[in-house]
Design a protein around this motif. Structure first.
Motif, PDB file in Angstrom:
ATOM      1  N   UNK A 245       5.824  63.160  61.153  1.00 43.27           N
ATOM      2  CA  UNK A 245       4.949  63.425  60.518  1.00 43.27           C
ATOM      3  C   UNK A 245       4.396  62.629  58.998  1.00 43.27           C
ATOM      4  N   UNK A 246       2.983  61.363  58.729  1.00 44.63           N
ATOM      5  CA  UNK A 246       3.012  60.765  58.135  1.00 44.63           C
ATOM      6  C   UNK A 246       1.397  61.605  57.355  1.00 44.63           C
ATOM      7  N   UNK A 247       1.985  62.626  56.224  1.00 45.15           N
ATOM      8  CA  UNK A 247       1.002  62.865  55.211  1.00 45.15           C
ATOM      9  C   UNK A 247       0.579  62.577  54.103  1.00 45.15           C
ATOM     10  N   UNK A 248       1.137  61.552  53.949  1.00 47.85           N
ATOM     11  CA  UNK A 248       0.077  60.670  52.611  1.00 47.85           C
ATOM     12  C   UNK A 248       0.297  58.869  52.981  1.00 47.85           C
ATOM     13  N   UNK A 249      -0.733  58.325  52.273  1.00 41.54           N
ATOM     14  CA  UNK A 249      -0.745  56.497  52.423  1.00 41.54           C
ATOM     15  C   UNK A 249       0.047  56.179  52.824  1.00 41.54           C
ATOM     16  N   UNK A 250       0.354  55.609  54.161  1.00 38.08           N
ATOM     17  CA  UNK A 250       2.111  54.795  54.346  1.00 38.08           C
ATOM     18  C   UNK A 250       2.347  53.282  54.413  1.00 38.08           C
ATOM     19  N   UNK A 251       2.878  52.499  53.987  1.00 44.01           N
ATOM     20  CA  UNK A 251       2.408  51.405  54.600  1.00 44.01           C
ATOM     21  C   UNK A 251       3.720  50.588  55.546  1.00 44.01           C
ATOM     22  N   UNK A 252       4.107  50.120  56.357  1.00 51.27           N
ATOM     23  CA  UNK A 252       4.721  49.170  56.723  1.00 51.27           C
ATOM     24  C   UNK A 252       5.349  48.196  56.866  1.00 51.27           C
ATOM     25  N   UNK A 253       5.916  47.385  56.283  1.00 52.49           N
ATOM     26  CA  UNK A 253       5.693  46.427  55.448  1.00 52.49           C
ATOM     27  C   UNK A 253       6.409  45.094  56.451  1.00 52.49           C
ATOM     28  N   UNK A 254       6.376  44.234  56.591  1.00 53.07           N
ATOM     29  CA  UNK A 254       6.831  43.025  57.045  1.00 53.07           C
ATOM     30  C   UNK A 254       8.686  42.675  57.631  1.00 53.07           C
ATOM     31  N   UNK A 255       8.669  42.933  55.885  1.00 50.07           N
ATOM     32  CA  UNK A 255      10.654  43.323  55.018  1.00 50.07           C
ATOM     33  C   UNK A 255      11.400  44.536  55.843  1.00 50.07           C
ATOM     34  N   UNK A 256      10.299  45.645  56.238  1.00 50.54           N
ATOM     35  CA  UNK A 256      11.211  46.720  56.832  1.00 50.54           C
ATOM     36  C   UNK A 256      10.898  46.682  58.709  1.00 50.54           C
ATOM     37  N   UNK A 257      10.209  45.771  58.802  1.00 54.85           N
ATOM     38  CA  UNK A 257      10.339  45.212  60.022  1.00 54.85           C
ATOM     39  C   UNK A 257      11.704  44.559  60.869  1.00 54.85           C
ATOM     40  N   UNK A 258      11.643  45.322  62.706  1.00 58.79           N
ATOM     41  CA  UNK A 258      11.079  45.309  63.054  1.00 58.79           C
ATOM     42  C   UNK A 258      11.184  47.573  63.276  1.00 58.79           C
TER      43      UNK A 258
END
Length: 245
Positions: A28-41
C-alpha cells in the motif's frame, strides 16, 4: 579475420537483453510517492494499492513490469503517470525484455510476453479524479485499465497486446481527454461500457470506439441523463439477436 570476428561478437552482445538493478514494489502507498527514472525498471512483486489520498507520480521513461496476475489499484488517491514523446511510461509484463532491453526475470530468452500476463490498472470510486492522469503511457501484455465510478484524464495512450477490452468502465465513469488513444492487437480495441447510470454523464469523443459487449448492457435509470458528443462511435455486439442500451 580476427577483427571481423571481434566486431561480430561485440554487436551480438549489444542486442542480448541483460539483467540490471531494479526496484521491487508491492503493498500500500499511503503517502505521496515518486517512481523515478533512476529507479527504473520497477518490478511489481505484489499488488500495489494507492490509498489514503496519496498520489503516485511516475517520471517519463519509467518502465513498470508486473509479475503474473498482479495489478496497480488506485483505491483512494491518484496515479499521475506523465511521460513524453521520446520517453513514454510503459506498463508491461515481467517477461517483456524488449520494452527496455533488460532481462528483468533473469531467464534469458526462455520466456516471452503474452496478452494477460498481468492484471490491469484500476481506478476505483475513491480516485482523486482531478489529479489522476495517464499521458504518453503504453499498456502492454495485461488486461488494460478498468474504471469504477471514476473520471481520470487519458492522453496519448497506446494499448498493445492486451487480453480484454483495453478499457472497461462503469456507465457512471468518464474518460477526460481521450484523444490520441491507440489500440492495436488487443482482444477488443475499444472501451467496454456496462452497468446502470444514475444521474448525468457524458461520453466524450475518443479516438477509439465505445463498445457494449455480449451479455452486458447500459441501463439509464429514472431521471438519468447521458450525453453523447458528436463524432462518438458506439459499437454493439449481439445479445440473443437483440441490441440493448
Amino acid at each position: 579475420m580476427l577483427k571481423k570476428l571481434f566486431i561480430s561478437i561485440a554487436i551480438t552482445a549489444l542486442i542480448i537483453p541483460v539483467a540490471r538493478a531494479a526496484t521491487d514494489v508491492s503493498g500500500t502507498i499511503s503517502q505521496n510517492t515518486s517512481w523515478t527514472l533512476s529507479g527504473s525498471p520497477y518490478i511489481v512483486t505484489g499488488d500495489v494499492t494507492v490509498n489514503s489520498g496519496a498520489i503516485l507520480s511516475i517520471e517519463p521513461g519509467v518502465v513498470v513490469k508486473f509479475n503474473a496476475g498482479l495489478k496497480l489499484n488506485v483505491q483512494s488517491g491518484a496515479l499521475r503517470a506523465i511521460g513524453a514523446d521520446a520517453q513514454p511510461i510503459i506498463f508491461t509484463s515481467i517477461k517483456d525484455d524488449a520494452s527496455d532491453g533488460h532481462d528483468s526475470n533473469g531467464d534469458g530468452a526462455a520466456t516471452s510476453p503474452a496478452p494477460g500476463d498481468w492484471d490491469r490498472v484500476y481506478f476505483q470510486d475513491g480516485t482523486l479524479d482531478d489529479s489522476a492522469v495517464l499521458d504518453h503511457v503504453a499498456v502492454r501484455y495485461g488486461n488494460g485499465a478498468r474504471l469504477y465510478s471514476s473520471r481520470p484524464a487519458f492522453h496519448h495512450l497506446a494499448f498493445e497486446n492486451n487480453n480484454q477490452a483495453v478499457i472497461y468502465m462503469t456507465a457512471d465513469s468518464m474518460i477526460r481527454g481521450g484523444q490520441n488513444i491507440s489500440a492495436v492487437s488487443n482482444a477488443v480495441n475499444g472501451v467496454a461500457v456496462y452497468g446502470p447510470l444514475t444521474g448525468s454523464n457524458e461520453w466524450k469523443r475518443l479516438s477509439i470506439p465505445y463498445v457494449i459487449l455480449h451479455g452486458y448492457q447500459v441501463t439509464l435509470n429514472n431521471n438519468s441523463h447521458l450525453t453523447i458528443e458528436p463524432g462518438v462511435v458506439v459499437k454493439l455486439r449481439r445479445n440473443d439477436n437483440k441490441y440493448s442500451i
